[in-house]
Design a protein around this motif. Structure first.
Motif, PDB file in Angstrom:
ATOM      1  N   VAL A   1      37.174  28.491  28.216  1.00  7.10           N
ATOM      2  CA  VAL A   1      36.347  28.019  29.888  1.00  7.10           C
ATOM      3  C   VAL A   1      37.618  28.508  31.261  1.00  7.10           C
ATOM      4  CG1 VAL A   1      36.542  25.561  30.892  1.00  7.10           C
ATOM      5  CG2 VAL A   1      34.945  26.693  28.835  1.00  7.10           C
ATOM      6  N   PHE A   2      39.082  27.634  30.427  1.00 15.10           N
ATOM      7  CA  PHE A   2      40.093  28.357  31.362  1.00 15.10           C
ATOM      8  C   PHE A   2      40.158  30.039  31.704  1.00 15.10           C
ATOM      9  CE2 PHE A   2      42.014  23.722  29.108  1.00 15.10           C
ATOM     10  CZ  PHE A   2      41.789  23.300  30.453  1.00 15.10           C
ATOM     11  N   ALA A   3      40.034  30.307  30.953  1.00 14.18           N
ATOM     12  CA  ALA A   3      39.943  31.901  31.353  1.00 14.18           C
ATOM     13  C   ALA A   3      39.434  32.434  32.333  1.00 14.18           C
ATOM     14  CB  ALA A   3      40.339  32.736  29.178  1.00 14.18           C
ATOM     15  N   VAL A   4      37.836  31.760  32.150  1.00 17.85           N
ATOM     16  CA  VAL A   4      37.238  31.616  33.556  1.00 17.85           C
ATOM     17  C   VAL A   4      37.357  31.231  34.792  1.00 17.85           C
ATOM     18  CG1 VAL A   4      35.344  31.613  34.144  1.00 17.85           C
ATOM     19  CG2 VAL A   4      35.233  32.235  31.333  1.00 17.85           C
ATOM     20  N   GLY A   5      37.881  30.099  34.482  1.00 17.41           N
ATOM     21  CA  GLY A   5      38.625  29.035  35.759  1.00 17.41           C
ATOM     22  C   GLY A   5      39.706  30.296  36.755  1.00 17.41           C
TER      23      GLY A   5
ATOM     24  N   LEU B   1      38.341  32.834  38.399  1.00 19.67           N
ATOM     25  CA  LEU B   1      37.210  32.491  39.834  1.00 19.67           C
ATOM     26  C   LEU B   1      37.825  31.793  40.924  1.00 19.67           C
ATOM     27  CD1 LEU B   1      34.241  30.499  37.719  1.00 19.67           C
ATOM     28  CD2 LEU B   1      34.937  32.913  38.865  1.00 19.67           C
ATOM     29  N   LEU B   2      39.452  31.180  40.474  1.00 22.39           N
ATOM     30  CA  LEU B   2      40.509  30.939  41.545  1.00 22.39           C
ATOM     31  C   LEU B   2      42.003  31.660  41.634  1.00 22.39           C
ATOM     32  CD1 LEU B   2      39.629  27.056  39.753  1.00 22.39           C
ATOM     33  CD2 LEU B   2      38.467  28.058  41.630  1.00 22.39           C
ATOM     34  N   LYS B   3      41.830  32.701  41.295  1.00 23.26           N
ATOM     35  CA  LYS B   3      43.186  33.531  40.921  1.00 23.26           C
ATOM     36  C   LYS B   3      43.507  33.597  42.344  1.00 23.26           C
ATOM     37  CE  LYS B   3      41.379  37.927  41.702  1.00 23.26           C
ATOM     38  NZ  LYS B   3      41.342  37.804  42.766  1.00 23.26           N
ATOM     39  N   ASP B   4      42.519  33.718  43.257  1.00 23.05           N
ATOM     40  CA  ASP B   4      42.951  33.595  44.864  1.00 23.05           C
ATOM     41  C   ASP B   4      43.667  32.553  45.938  1.00 23.05           C
ATOM     42  OD1 ASP B   4      43.319  36.480  44.895  1.00 23.05           O
ATOM     43  OD2 ASP B   4      40.739  36.355  44.971  1.00 23.05           O
ATOM     44  N   TRP B   5      43.017  31.007  44.914  1.00 26.71           N
ATOM     45  CA  TRP B   5      43.352  30.030  45.386  1.00 26.71           C
ATOM     46  C   TRP B   5      44.592  29.184  45.077  1.00 26.71           C
ATOM     47  CZ3 TRP B   5      42.346  25.002  43.408  1.00 26.71           C
ATOM     48  CH2 TRP B   5      42.315  23.786  44.775  1.00 26.71           C
TER      49      TRP B   5
ATOM     50  N   ILE C   1      45.307  36.828  36.706  1.00 28.83           N
ATOM     51  CA  ILE C   1      44.463  37.855  35.729  1.00 28.83           C
ATOM     52  C   ILE C   1      44.491  37.707  34.256  1.00 28.83           C
ATOM     53  CG2 ILE C   1      42.552  40.091  35.513  1.00 28.83           C
ATOM     54  CD1 ILE C   1      43.223  40.080  38.565  1.00 28.83           C
ATOM     55  N   VAL C   2      46.087  38.945  34.025  1.00 32.79           N
ATOM     56  CA  VAL C   2      46.364  38.441  32.560  1.00 32.79           C
ATOM     57  C   VAL C   2      47.087  36.925  32.251  1.00 32.79           C
ATOM     58  CG1 VAL C   2      48.005  39.312  31.253  1.00 32.79           C
ATOM     59  CG2 VAL C   2      48.033  40.874  34.115  1.00 32.79           C
TER      60      VAL C   2
END
Length: 456
Positions: A329-333, A336-340, A360-361
């Motif tokens: 779940v954290f990986a997906v988060g 999705l939120l990498k730019d914010w 991303i990594v």
């Protein structure tokens, strides 16, 4: 075995784990608050805190590693309902951790000159030195706190250390705010203010956990000290035999993450600041896994004390499955939120873009990182620490670091290359540790099943 045999343990796993998760997460959230407050001062102060903490985290890994020896021994004694043995481990553990705290404080002071020889930006080193001097002294109360924490964890009473941690975190954030910016009657100390806030909060945390544990009925008998059993070398040897390899395990892992700070520093101030942001975010999800790692140690240690090896395997695998699902779940988060997420720390556009790439990594190695720490916890519950230490060294320093070093050069992949090395090391560690646990726990189960036949 049906999947429900594992999922039915989730509730009990989380009941033991959530206070540890919240306590550890509280530590990281204070790190987040520190970084946000210091980040407002600029990229150089943020990088300085990262650089200063890089040495502190190495010392911390050694001290906490030694303290981890207390938990499986207390858990086994608790499973066997042997209070006297548990009390002896507790008392000797406090003495060991107190000595460790003093030694680590002195070693950090002696290690200061290293910062001048790591090819770091001069303005960053100048800010990091006074920060390190102050935080180094906080190792003494922190190590003593760890002794009380690991003792309570071993009795499956994880909530009291959580209370101490969370309240001390509020103290930390308050004094950081007052001392970094010079609010009200307090001087503006900037980076040094963050260090003083940390020092105050750690003394408070030690006092609080001591006060709350000694007043509770369940712990009262453990707080009765007798002179005749104060210093028994065989108890210290047992603690050392478990603690030293565990300290090395943590050292090998923390050191490779620390190496990323130094490698990022050779790329410049902005890459180092981006590395610090990504590490801070990744460490938050890691603390959830740490909670389940402690749970694995406690529950496996209890079943070992009861010699119930079928349940031992089932309970351990339930913790592995649970951490895998949570980290997914954290990986997906992260993706999705990498730019914010990086914008919470800093307004520098280049740092934000670099941080987003690293996340991303970080998302990819969530699964490996979570699994390896929980499997290590289960192995610690079996009191198997020497072979896992070798596994950690191979995974991080024979596999992971060379990848980080060669791919992390500016002419190669830069910051992304550094983090691909972390991904390789963590994945190798998780795989090898799983094979080790499966082999050992199966062997214990077979031996237990053979025992009645041999008796007949």
């Amino acid at each position: 075995m049906h999947i429900t045999a594992y999922t039915k343990e989730f509730r009990k796993n989380l009941h033991i784990a959530y206070p540890v998760m919240l306590g550890q997460l509280g530590h990281v959230l204070v790190g987040l608050a520190d970084n946000i407050m210091v980040g407002r001062l600029g990229a150089a102060p943020l990088a300085a805190v990262s650089l200063g903490n890089s040495l502190v985290f190495i010392a911390l890994s050694l001290g906490i590693g030694f303290s981890f020896a207390i938990t499986p021994l207390i858990a086994e004694a608790d499973g066997a309902e042997d209070v006297e043995t548990g009390k002896s481990y507790f008392h000797h553990g406090i003495i060991m951790c107190g000595i460790n705290g003093i030694i680590l404080f002195l070693l950090l002071l002696l290690a200061k000159p290293i910062l001048y020889h790591l090819d770091q930006p001069p303005e960053v080193v100048a800010l990091a030195i006074p920060y390190l001097e102050i935080v180094a002294f906080s190792m003494i109360p922190l190590m003593l706190f760890q002794a009380y924490k690991q003792f309570a964890d071993g009795l499956s009473q994880t909530k009291y250390a959580m209370y101490a941690t969370l309240i001390s975190n509020v103290v930390n954030v308050l004094f950081n705010y007052l001392l970094i910016y010079g609010i009200w009657i307090f001087p503006r100390l900037e980076v040094e203010g963050a260090a003083v806030g940390t020092l105050i909060s750690r003394f408070f945390m030690l006092w609080f956990v001591w006060e709350i544990l000694r007043r509770k009925k369940k712990f009262r008998q453990y707080f009765v000290w007798s002179r005749k059993e104060l210093l028994k070398m065989n108890i210290f040897k047992r603690l050392f035999a478990l603690g030293f390899p565990t300290a090395l395990q943590m050292l090998f892992e923390v050191a490779i993450f620390t190496a990323t700070v130094f490698l990022a520093g050779t790329l410049g101030t902005n890459p180092q600041a981006a590395n610090q942001i990504a590490l801070n975010l990744a460490s938050m999800t890691f603390m959830i896994a740490v909670g389940l790692g402690v749970t694995a140690t406690i529950r496996v240690g209890n079943q070992k004390g009861k010699a119930n090896f079928a349940d031992l395997r089932r309970i351990a695998f339930s913790t592995f499955l649970l951490v895998f699902l949570i980290e997914a779940v954290f990986a997906v988060g992260f993706i999705l939120l990498k730019d914010w997420l990086p914008t919470l720390y800093i307004e520098n556009v280049e740092v934000i873009i670099l941080s987003a790439q690293l996340l991303i990594v970080a998302a990819l190695f969530q699964l490996s990182d979570g699994l390896q720490v929980v499997i290590l916890g289960a192995l610690r519950g079996l009191q198997d620490v020497k072979f896992p230490t070798l596994i950690c060294f191979i995974a991080y320093w024979i596999i992971g670091f060379p990848v980080s070093f060669f791919l992390g050069k500016e002419e190669a992949m830069g910051s992304m290359g550094i983090w691909f090395g972390l991904l390789a090391g963590l994945t190798a560690s998780a795989l090898m540790l799983y094979i080790r646990f499966n082999y050992l726990s199966r062997k214990l189960l077979v031996q237990a099943e053979m025992q009645p036949k041999m008796t007949v």
